[in-house]
Enzyme design. Structure first.
Site, PDB file in Angstrom:
ATOM      1  N   HIS A 196      -1.527   3.236  -4.690  1.00  0.00           N
ATOM      2  CA  HIS A 196      -0.712   2.412  -5.376  1.00  0.00           C
ATOM      3  C   HIS A 196      -0.866   2.633  -6.916  1.00  0.00           C
ATOM      4  CE1 HIS A 196       0.789   0.993  -1.390  1.00  0.00           C
ATOM      5  NE2 HIS A 196       2.072   1.409  -2.132  1.00  0.00           N
ATOM      6  N   ARG A 240       9.932  -1.483  -3.895  1.00  0.00           N
ATOM      7  CA  ARG A 240       8.690  -2.203  -3.101  1.00  0.00           C
ATOM      8  C   ARG A 240       8.560  -3.664  -3.506  1.00  0.00           C
ATOM      9  NH1 ARG A 240       6.471   3.080  -4.704  1.00  0.00           N
ATOM     10  NH2 ARG A 240       5.224   4.007  -2.971  1.00  0.00           N
ATOM     11  N   ARG A 273      12.909  -2.452   0.440  1.00  0.00           N
ATOM     12  CA  ARG A 273      11.886  -2.372   1.543  1.00  0.00           C
ATOM     13  C   ARG A 273      11.501  -3.843   1.789  1.00  0.00           C
ATOM     14  NH1 ARG A 273       6.540   1.407   1.251  1.00  0.00           N
ATOM     15  NH2 ARG A 273       5.973  -0.283  -0.240  1.00  0.00           N
ATOM     16  N   GLU A 328       7.182   6.814   8.791  1.00  0.00           N
ATOM     17  CA  GLU A 328       5.716   6.822   8.134  1.00  0.00           C
ATOM     18  C   GLU A 328       4.568   6.694   9.286  1.00  0.00           C
ATOM     19  OE1 GLU A 328       5.016   3.820   4.895  1.00  0.00           O
ATOM     20  OE2 GLU A 328       5.921   2.526   5.979  1.00  0.00           O
ATOM     21  N   ASN A 364       3.549   9.295   2.273  1.00  0.00           N
ATOM     22  CA  ASN A 364       2.126   8.965   1.625  1.00  0.00           C
ATOM     23  C   ASN A 364       1.365   8.374   2.903  1.00  0.00           C
ATOM     24  OD1 ASN A 364       3.404   9.223  -0.975  1.00  0.00           O
ATOM     25  ND2 ASN A 364       3.700   7.064  -1.321  1.00  0.00           N
ATOM     26  N   ASP A 365       2.007   7.360   3.718  1.00  0.00           N
ATOM     27  CA  ASP A 365       1.563   7.026   4.812  1.00  0.00           C
ATOM     28  C   ASP A 365       1.438   8.006   5.909  1.00  0.00           C
ATOM     29  OD1 ASP A 365       0.199   4.554   4.182  1.00  0.00           O
ATOM     30  OD2 ASP A 365       2.251   3.763   4.150  1.00  0.00           O
ATOM     31  N   ARG A 394      -5.733   7.744   2.836  1.00  0.00           N
ATOM     32  CA  ARG A 394      -5.212   8.162   1.584  1.00  0.00           C
ATOM     33  C   ARG A 394      -5.807   7.622   0.511  1.00  0.00           C
ATOM     34  NH1 ARG A 394       0.567   4.667   1.480  1.00  0.00           N
ATOM     35  NH2 ARG A 394       0.687   4.661  -0.674  1.00  0.00           N
ATOM     36  N   CYS A 435      11.180   8.849   0.449  1.00  0.00           N
ATOM     37  CA  CYS A 435      10.670   8.192  -0.682  1.00  0.00           C
ATOM     38  C   CYS A 435       8.992   8.072  -0.929  1.00  0.00           C
ATOM     39  CB  CYS A 435      11.120   6.656  -0.481  1.00  0.00           C
ATOM     40  SG  CYS A 435      10.247   5.939   0.861  1.00  0.00           S
TER      41      CYS A 435
HETATM   42  C1  PEP Z   1       5.049   5.857   1.709  1.00  0.00           C
HETATM   43  O1  PEP Z   1       4.310   5.346   2.613  1.00  0.00           O
HETATM   44  O2  PEP Z   1       5.217   6.810   1.617  1.00  0.00           O
HETATM   45  C2  PEP Z   1       5.591   5.027   1.068  1.00  0.00           C
HETATM   46  C3  PEP Z   1       6.515   5.202   0.328  1.00  0.00           C
HETATM   47  O3  PEP Z   1       5.133   3.580   0.782  1.00  0.00           O
HETATM   48  P1  PEP Z   1       3.778   3.315   0.046  1.00  0.00           P
HETATM   49  O4  PEP Z   1       3.373   4.265  -0.867  1.00  0.00           O
HETATM   50  O5  PEP Z   1       4.111   1.786  -0.451  1.00  0.00           O
HETATM   51  O6  PEP Z   1       3.104   2.927   1.343  1.00  0.00           O
HETATM   52 MG    MG Z   2       3.923   3.404   3.309  1.00  0.00          MG
END
Ligand code: PEP
Ligand code: MG
Length: 454
Positions: A100, A207, A243, A341, A364-365, A375, A412
């Protein structure tokens, strides 16, 4: 504090506990001004604790223009509330491209290099640092040649940005005429302007965590309704995908007790936590139903791994709508979608697609869970790669299931803004890509170029 110390607590624990008790009283009052004083009480408590521990407070408020933050790790919220306009760069020992911290830096156009590991210590004595966020290079006290090379590249990047401005008002389409929504990922109302400036076609990921982390108490339903309504109004008729709270033990927030977990990323987080805490979740759902009156609000659930999480949420939404109706409070329905995810969500995507209005792929997840590679852990950063065939095929499976069911499939995660991957995603059938505002114009250009090639 004295009573707690006499009862056997150490001084720091006693101060924290006493401050929490006093702050809770302020939070409980039905008045936003007095609510905000809870934060002051916590801040004073924190100062006392730092003095007790013989530590000075790190204060980002007074950093000079262009300063580069160098730290082993920085809390996402500490960075989010720092004077971002003055920060010239961020360098961290911990973290990776999709943590983040990186996401916040990217959305504010701040060059950042994360996951430097122990090499961060080599920067301790540096007076000047050259940071290349694209290549992940950090050079301490650069010589004249390096300085001039960096200055040239900064200039070239500024020119490229200026050249992309013409894409702001472009509505990118696939060769068959289908519009590809290029939307913004944002985390606060302050970012609306940057998203609109960039030409965002709505918000593909709001978010809500910052809303909850910003204060030292949980945000009220009214405060949330105001925030979501302002978003809906700002982007109407485009959609705003909010979300629901995606928080876990790795980023605790005041007002929610998290258990100690060995693996917070596999723990009580996202939709799992929300369904266990309807007192918190229903406030958010009620606020979203109220905001839906003011524009095109859509709601998406994070960390979904089974269909029951959707059906249970839907039951709660119905319950909230019935309550609002009985109370005579204005509200409207919204489309409910899920983030894809977790590997489980990918594997049940055909069934899940029948239950929801849209998918949004959280790469990302998804990458960290498919590859079993944290990550935030720089040691396994190589594995944490969205272009790995395993991750790309998970994305393709998801897209196929969504397209077959006739629902919108979007993305996203940070990969959505990558010009090198956008053609593949469009080819798979994705019709919405949501990204940091800084990436929007380049993405529009990329999509326009694909259509032109055909
Ligand atoms: C993701 O996991 O790709 C996502 C968009 O959410 P975050 O990065 O907030 O976990
Ligand atoms: Mg995520």
């Amino acid at each position: 504090v004295e009573r707690l110390i006499k009862g056997g607590d150490d001084a720091v624990s006693a101060v924290i506990a006493a401050a929490s008790t006093i702050a809770a009283d302020f939070s409980a009052v039905d008045d936003p001004y007095l609510n905000a004083r809870a934060d002051d009480v916590h801040a004073v408590g924190r100062q006392i604790c730092l003095v007790l521990l013989g530590q000075g407070e790190v204060n980002l408020e007074t950093i000079p223009q262009g300063a580069i933050l160098i730290a082993d790790d920085i809390g996402a919220w500490d960075l989010a509330r720092a004077p971002l306009k003055r920060i010239g760069g961020v360098v961290c020992g911990h973290g990776g491209a999709t943590s983040h911290i990186a996401i916040i830096a990217r959305s504010h156009g701040i060059p950042a290099v994360l996951g430097l590991g122990d090499r961060i210590n080599e920067l301790r004595a540096a007076k000047e640092v050259a940071v290349d966020g694209n290549a992940g290079h950090v050079i301490a006290d650069p010589d004249e040649a390096t300085r001039s090379d960096f200055n040239k590249r900064v200039e070239a990047a500024a020119q490229e940005r200026a050249g992309l401005k013409v894409f702001k008002s472009v509505t990118p389409k696939r060769a068959d005429g289908t519009v590809i929504e290029v939307a913004a990922n944002i985390g606060s109302l302050e970012e609306i302007e940057a998203a609109q400036e960039a030409g965002a076609m709505g918000v593909g990921l709001f978010r809500t965590e910052l809303l909850f982390m910003r204060h030292m108490h949980l945000p009220s339903e009214d405060m949330q309704a105001e925030t979501y309504s302002a978003l809906a109004r700002a982007f109407a008729p485009h959609s705003v995908i909010v979300r629901t709270l995606d928080i876990g033990g790795d980023k605790p927030i005041a007002g929610i007790e998290f258990p100690d977990e060995e693996n917070p990323f596999l723990g009580w987080r996202g939709i799992r936590m929300c369904l266990d805490r309807p007192d918190i979740f229903k406030k958010q759902l009620r606020a979203l139903l109220r905001a839906a009156v003011h524009g095109n609000i859509k709601v998406m659930l994070p960390m979904v791994s089974e269909i029951a999480e959707v059906t249970r949420t839907r039951a709660l939404v119905d319950e909230c709508a019935a309550e609002l109706k009985a109370e005579g409070v204005e509200h409207a329905s919204f489309d409910l979608g899920v983030m894809i995810e977790t590997p489980a969500a990918v594997l049940i995507a055909p069934a899940l697609a029948k239950e929801v209005a849209f998918f949004s792929i959280g790469t990302n997840d998804l990458t960290q869970y498919i590859m079993a590679a944290d990550r935030l852990n720089p040691t396994v950063a190589k594995l944490n790669d969205v272009t790995n065939p395993a991750v790309m095929s998970a994305i393709e499976l998801t897209a196929k299931a969504g397209v077959a069911a006739g629902i919108m499939v979007g993305m996203c995660g940070e990969a959505a803004g990558r010009p090198d991957l956008i053609p593949a995603f469009i080819g798979m059938g994705l019709t919405e890509l949501s990204m940091s505002p800084a990436s929007i114009q380049r993405a529009k250009k990329t999509i326009a170029a694909i259509a032109a090639e055909r």
